[in-house]
Design a protein around this motif. Structure first.
Motif, PDB file in Angstrom:
ATOM      1  N   ARG A  78       7.128 -58.349  17.682  1.00 12.60           N
ATOM      2  CA  ARG A  78       7.852 -57.477  18.754  1.00 12.60           C
ATOM      3  C   ARG A  78       7.695 -55.948  18.708  1.00 12.60           C
ATOM      4  N   ALA A  79       7.926 -55.068  19.795  1.00 13.86           N
ATOM      5  CA  ALA A  79       8.065 -53.792  19.797  1.00 13.86           C
ATOM      6  C   ALA A  79       8.579 -53.205  20.998  1.00 13.86           C
ATOM      7  N   VAL A  80       8.723 -52.006  21.256  1.00 12.31           N
ATOM      8  CA  VAL A  80       9.245 -51.407  22.057  1.00 12.31           C
ATOM      9  C   VAL A  80       8.351 -50.464  22.835  1.00 12.31           C
ATOM     10  N   GLU A  81       8.250 -50.502  24.408  1.00  8.92           N
ATOM     11  CA  GLU A  81       7.182 -49.702  25.055  1.00  8.92           C
ATOM     12  C   GLU A  81       8.272 -48.621  25.931  1.00  8.92           C
ATOM     13  N   LEU A  82       8.129 -47.267  25.858  1.00  7.30           N
ATOM     14  CA  LEU A  82       8.786 -46.233  26.277  1.00  7.30           C
ATOM     15  C   LEU A  82       8.134 -46.039  27.680  1.00  7.30           C
ATOM     16  N   LEU A  83       8.953 -46.398  28.887  1.00  8.84           N
ATOM     17  CA  LEU A  83       8.221 -46.841  30.140  1.00  8.84           C
ATOM     18  C   LEU A  83       8.199 -45.333  31.133  1.00  8.84           C
ATOM     19  N   ALA A  84       9.186 -44.531  31.016  1.00 14.69           N
ATOM     20  CA  ALA A  84       9.652 -43.715  32.146  1.00 14.69           C
ATOM     21  C   ALA A  84       9.902 -42.110  31.501  1.00 14.69           C
ATOM     22  N   GLY A  85       8.899 -41.714  30.864  1.00 16.42           N
ATOM     23  CA  GLY A  85       8.905 -40.375  30.197  1.00 16.42           C
ATOM     24  C   GLY A  85      10.490 -40.069  29.221  1.00 16.42           C
ATOM     25  N   LYS A  86      10.942 -38.887  29.836  1.00 16.27           N
ATOM     26  CA  LYS A  86      12.134 -38.470  29.282  1.00 16.27           C
ATOM     27  C   LYS A  86      13.256 -39.262  29.792  1.00 16.27           C
ATOM     28  N   GLU A  87      13.037 -40.109  30.677  1.00 12.29           N
ATOM     29  CA  GLU A  87      14.274 -40.727  31.230  1.00 12.29           C
ATOM     30  C   GLU A  87      14.378 -42.072  30.616  1.00 12.29           C
ATOM     31  N   SER A  88      13.631 -42.489  29.545  1.00 13.18           N
ATOM     32  CA  SER A  88      13.384 -43.750  29.087  1.00 13.18           C
ATOM     33  C   SER A  88      13.243 -43.737  27.471  1.00 13.18           C
ATOM     34  N   SER A  89      14.608 -43.930  26.860  1.00 15.62           N
ATOM     35  CA  SER A  89      14.744 -43.418  25.429  1.00 15.62           C
ATOM     36  C   SER A  89      15.541 -44.426  24.833  1.00 15.62           C
ATOM     37  N   ILE A  90      15.488 -44.517  23.584  1.00 17.77           N
ATOM     38  CA  ILE A  90      16.304 -45.425  22.855  1.00 17.77           C
ATOM     39  C   ILE A  90      16.827 -44.788  21.652  1.00 17.77           C
ATOM     40  N   SER A  91      18.030 -44.912  21.004  1.00 19.39           N
ATOM     41  CA  SER A  91      18.811 -44.450  19.859  1.00 19.39           C
ATOM     42  C   SER A  91      19.543 -45.035  18.904  1.00 19.39           C
TER      43      SER A  91
END
Length: 386
Positions: free
Chosen positions: A276-289
């Motif tokens: 599994r992994a995470v894809e960041l979709l929408a530039g700076k509007e799409s983040s995880i922390s």
């Protein structure tokens, strides 16, 4: 359950027992057997996978349908409905528009203020995620409320992340009791009551909350623990914004952005490490922390992988990572065919807790349809004393 009881009783009561003690004992055995089976079933929480009739392939009786509208509280097998709920078959047209059914041949559409619900047995205190597919139909400002009382959330559906006409989402909750009422509700009101979100393929998964392992302060840094991903779906699962990491469908992480991130699997994507992994979709509007415990003045080393999912998402990508007062920008030149690189960020802790943040600098779309949002993939996040 009733059929088992009846067949056992019929077997034991056949013949000319005429009230004999043997006959009475057999009837007593039958009754006790029924009680045992009921208790056994009641003690078995729902298994991971589709809810009962979660794909809506079991249709209402024809007499309970008025066109596409379902009439009656319990007319949709295993579900309770309120308001204007439609049973949509693949290929259905509304005017000139083809209504897209996400998976299989049938789905449910929620009209003005309509809802569907199902009560399932869970483990009190345990954490769960729901995976489901939704499609926007004719209303532009559609939203979908998802709730398991006392928790609820709202999914804005103005952004369509894929070119298929539908997206799969995940939503997390903690069971407040041994029974959970899962509710999907359309809060919108539009001129045409037949306009509203269409929902399909509803599944549940019990989540194991990860711990910080020796040698890594990050929980679930490999993203292996997360929502159910359908083997039949090649589009991953969207994780909507969530301000509570305890109830996040991605345990340990907060999706604290305006837009969703995507949870992807190795069966359909190139994943740098593991499954599994995470894809960041929408530039700076799409983040995880994730917020981790640190010691003021000590130096830490953050490491992670950056790549692409081999999903025709190509171009010059940059992943930005933040920790304390430090940041790093990791460039990655994607050909959209898979691959990854490793990156690091050293920082000195300035407080007892440090927030680790990842997002993508740029917006990207897949080159095969020029409309589906995509972006860089991150994986294998580790944090150690340096």
């Amino acid at each position: 359950m009733i059929c088992i009881f009846q067949s056992v009783c019929t077997m034991h009561s056949s013949g000319n027992c005429q009230g004999s003690s043997v006959c009475k004992m057999k009837h007593l055995f039958c009754a006790l057997h029924l009680v045992y089976l009921c208790c056994t079933i009641a003690a078995s929480p729902i298994k991971n996978g589709l809810l009962k009739n979660g794909n809506f392939e079991e249709a209402p009786k024809p007499s309970l349908l008025k066109g596409t509208e379902i009439k009656g509280l319990n007319s949709l097998p295993f579900w309770q409905i309120k308001g204007f709920v439609e049973y949509i078959t693949s290929g259905h047209h509304q005017g000139d528009m083809l209504v897209v059914v996400p998976q299989g041949n049938h789905a449910a559409r929620l009209g003005n203020e309509a809802q569907i619900s199902q009560t399932v047995e869970v483990k009190k205190g345990s954490f769960y995620s729901l995976t489901f597919s939704v499609a926007r139909t004719c209303a532009q400002q559609e939203t979908l409320n998802v709730s398991v009382p006392p928790e609820d959330g709202e999914l804005p559906m103005q952004t369509l992340y894929s070119s298929t006409g539908w997206d799969s989402y995940a939503w997390g909750f903690q069971a407040a009791s041994n029974m959970a009422q899962i509710i999907f509700h359309n809060p919108g009101v539009v001129d045409d009551p037949a306009c509203g979100p269409l929902i399909d393929a509803i599944a549940i998964k019990e989540l194991n909350l990860p711990r910080r392992l020796k040698g890594n302060l990050i929980k679930n840094g490999d993203f292996e623990e997360g929502p159910l991903v359908f083997r039949s779906s090649a589009y991953g699962v969207l994780l909507p914004p969530n301000i509570d990491d305890d109830n996040s469908p991605l345990p340990g992480w907060i999706i604290d952005s305006l837009k969703s991130v995507k949870y992807i699997d190795a069966l359909h994507y190139a994943v740098p490490q593991g499954r599994r992994a995470v894809e960041l979709l929408a530039g700076k509007e799409s983040s995880i922390s994730q917020t981790v415990p640190t010691t003021v003045g000590k130096t830490y080393l953050l490491s992670f992988m950056v790549g692409d999912g081999s999903n025709t998402c190509s171009g010059s990508m940059i992943v930005e990572a933040f920790a304390a007062r430090e940041t790093v920008k990791v460039p990655y030149e994607s050909k959209g065919t898979g691959g990854f690189k490793t990156a690091q960020l050293a920082f000195k802790a300035v407080s007892a807790k440090t927030r680790i943040v990842f997002y993508s600098t740029f917006y990207h779309v897949r080159s095969d349809d020029m409309s589906s949002l995509c972006g860089p993939v991150i994986d294998d996040v580790k944090l150690v004393l340096h």
